[in-house]
Scaffold this active site. Structure first.
Site, short mmCIF file in Angstrom:
data_model
loop_
_atom_site.label_atom_id
_atom_site.label_comp_id
_atom_site.label_asym_id
_atom_site.label_seq_id
_atom_site.Cartn_x
_atom_site.Cartn_y
_atom_site.Cartn_z
N SER A 65 1.22 -1.35 0.11
CA SER A 65 -0.20 0.20 0.21
C SER A 65 0.69 1.02 -0.61
O SER A 65 1.91 1.40 -0.04
CB SER A 65 -0.67 0.03 1.44
OG SER A 65 -0.75 -0.09 2.34
N LYS A 66 0.16 2.47 -0.08
CA LYS A 66 0.92 3.56 0.06
C LYS A 66 2.14 3.80 1.28
O LYS A 66 2.94 4.16 1.01
CB LYS A 66 0.00 4.41 -0.09
CG LYS A 66 -0.84 4.74 -0.34
CD LYS A 66 -2.81 4.31 0.64
CE LYS A 66 -2.96 3.15 -0.15
NZ LYS A 66 -3.40 2.14 0.55
N ARG A 67 1.97 2.99 2.61
CA ARG A 67 2.88 3.06 3.90
C ARG A 67 3.91 2.50 2.73
O ARG A 67 5.37 2.84 3.76
CB ARG A 67 2.83 2.42 4.63
CG ARG A 67 1.00 2.95 5.22
CD ARG A 67 0.72 2.22 6.70
NE ARG A 67 0.05 0.31 6.02
CZ ARG A 67 0.59 -0.84 6.42
NH1 ARG A 67 1.81 -0.38 7.15
NH2 ARG A 67 0.36 -1.73 6.11
N HIS A 68 4.42 1.32 1.92
CA HIS A 68 4.95 0.95 1.09
C HIS A 68 5.56 2.04 0.22
O HIS A 68 6.69 0.92 -0.49
CB HIS A 68 5.23 -0.92 1.10
CG HIS A 68 4.54 -1.41 1.67
ND1 HIS A 68 3.11 -0.95 1.54
CD2 HIS A 68 5.13 -1.93 2.37
CE1 HIS A 68 2.89 -2.43 2.88
NE2 HIS A 68 3.89 -2.99 3.60
N GLY A 69 5.74 3.00 0.26
CA GLY A 69 6.49 3.41 -0.33
C GLY A 69 5.91 4.21 -1.84
O GLY A 69 4.34 4.74 -1.74
#
Length: 437
Positions: free
Chosen positions: A211-215
């Site tokens: 997800s966005k949390r992963h870059g």
RNA sequence: GGUCCCAUCGUCUAGAGGUCUAGGACACCGCCCUUUCAAGGCGGCGGCACGGGUUCAAAUCCCGUUGGGACCGCCA
């Protein structure tokens, strides 16, 4: 005779083309190309609230950048259009009416809902996951048409795949749980079922869904980071599949040749940036010089480096001399800044350092600059002789030279660097540090 | 909670009953190349989740346990 393979990638324009979507698109595309079939792009924009034109454009650009060209789709059209769900409303309604008339579906409010009868075992044989079955009583009734008149995903996907003559539904494993519901719909409609092949998920380092949390949220961001499309392609192909024989670095053409949907494995995989960087480096090494030069140029420009002041030949030489160093185009541009201008070197070296090395370097440089031949071999020979005669370790000369000329402790062989920089530029730089004279 | 799926080095994977004291790659750690490494060479560390079966033989087949994940929206 066998029917033509037709696969589709059906993203919803409610977000950018992310790694997971690109992975799914890639496997569909590979299967189509391997089989000489068709790769269809369908835009699932039935959620009018969240769908945007920008996301749709991002998806097109992302696919194009990766080289996943589609045979049919919005804009280019095709025999099974339209390819945007928002333009297929009448189709969904006509099939829904059929189910309504047969008493297989009912209305509730404005919505049309399919009645799931208990006591049935719904099963299918997934090409990747094998036999899967569930009891119909574990399923709830299925909403076909929402109150606002638009179709739901589980319904539209069935109608679209059928009317677009899709032969293989290749999608993420998160859709396995949806498949039994869709099969119930295929059966109620009395239409032919496609083959199903679910793909393992791609997880982040924390083993959670990417997800966005992963870059990066868009594959286009990888382009900006300096990745080559063929490298991302190679990397993505390796997530859930492998050509065997320990082959890891391969071209798109080779992947097409070797790919088989049956060889896809079931285990979810973790997105490993280090591996991507390594694969990217290998592809940069394999590029032909002209293409490599064109690929690095934008990154030099982004660093405000004056590429216009140098000849294409010189610039190509600069990249050649790097000989495999750098994992991304961006790094390659950063690592070679001193070849394009002296400015960054000045900023990186502090004056005190030049004070300390001046005494050793001055006599050496005064002689070196007058050498008749200006090539790395002659330069090195001269340096070795000089250091032997003067009993000064070569290191005491090479390292300070590297720092004064490049502003960094790491570079290709310093004599190769000096050769490429040229006598005049070298002279200019050394003079600036007060080493000459 | 219900349903479904998955399980080989830290990571990506090879392995489709014997050729496996499990192969490759990334990462990591050494050493070498005595001009550096971000290049190159050499080497090392490290895995079949666990327990039962089946079989002459199991990483490979079956069952269970454990651990992960997905889905359960008038989102897709």
């Amino acid at each position: 005779m066998t029917e033509e393979v037709r696969v589709r990638f059906a993203p919803s324009p409610t977000g950018n083309l992310h790694i997971g979507g690109a992975h799914t698109a890639l496997f569909n595309w590979l299967w189509a190309r391997h089989e000489g079939g068709k790769f269809v792009l369908r835009i699932e924009d039935s959620d009018r609230e969240r769908s945007t034109k920008e996301y749709e454009e991002n998806i097109y650009s992302g696919l194009e950048w990766l080289g996943l060209h589609w045979d049919e789709g919005p804009q280019i059209g095709g025999p099974y259009g339209p390819y945007r769900q928002s333009e297929r409303l009448d189709i969904y309604h006509s099939y829904a009416d059929k189910l309504l008339n047969e008493g297989l579906a009912y209305r509730e409010g404005e919505a049309v809902i399919f009645r799931v009868m208990p006591g049935e075992v719904v099963s299918f044989d997934d090409i990747v996951y094998g036999h899967i079955e569930v009891k119909s009583e574990t399923l709830k009734d299925i909403v076909l048409i929402k109150s606002d008149g638009t179709p739901t995903y589980n319904y539209a996907v069935v109608i679209d795949d059928f009317t677009m003559a899709i032969t293989h539904v290749i999608r993420g494993e998160d859709h396995i749980a949806n498949t039994p519901k869709q099969i119930l719909l295929y059966k109620a409609l009395g239409i032919k079922l496609p083959e199903f092949a679910h793909l393992p998920m791609i997880l982040g380092k924390d083993k959670k869904k990417l997800s966005k949390r992963h870059g990066a949220t868009s594959v286009l961001e990888y382009k900006e980071m300096g990745f080559l499309p063929e490298a991302l392609f190679n990397f993505l192909a390796l997530l859930g599949w492998s050509p065997g024989d320990n082959r890891e670095i391969f071209s798109v053409e080779e992947a097409i040749k070797w790919f088989d949907i049956k060889d896809v494995n079931k285990r979810a995989s973790v997105f490993d940036m280090d591996k991507l960087r390594h694969i990217n480096q290998e592809h940069i090494k394999r590029m032909d010089p002209e293409r490599r030069l064109e690929a690095v140029k934008p990154f030099w420009v982004a660093l405000d480096l004056p590429i216009e002041k140098h000849s294409p030949e010189y610039l190509a030489k600069v990249l050649e001399i790097m000989d495999g160093r750098g994992q991304t185009l961006k790094e390659l541009a950063e690592y070679t800044d001193y070849f394009l201008t002296f400015e960054p070197v000045k900023e990186r070296v502090d004056f005190e350092y030049t004070e300390n090395v001046r005494e050793v370097l001055r006599p050496f440089c005064n002689d070196m600059i007058k050498l008749s031949r200006w090539d790395s071999k002659a330069l090195e020979e001269f340096a070795r002789e000089w250091s032997a005669n003067k009993k000064v370790p070569l290191k005491k000369i090479a390292m300070p030279l590297r720092i004064l000329l490049t502003g960094t402790k790491v570079s290709p062989g310093i004599f190769e660097v000096i050769e490429l920089l040229g006598r005049e530029e070298t002279k200019k730089r050394l003079a600036h540090w007060g080493i000459l004279g």
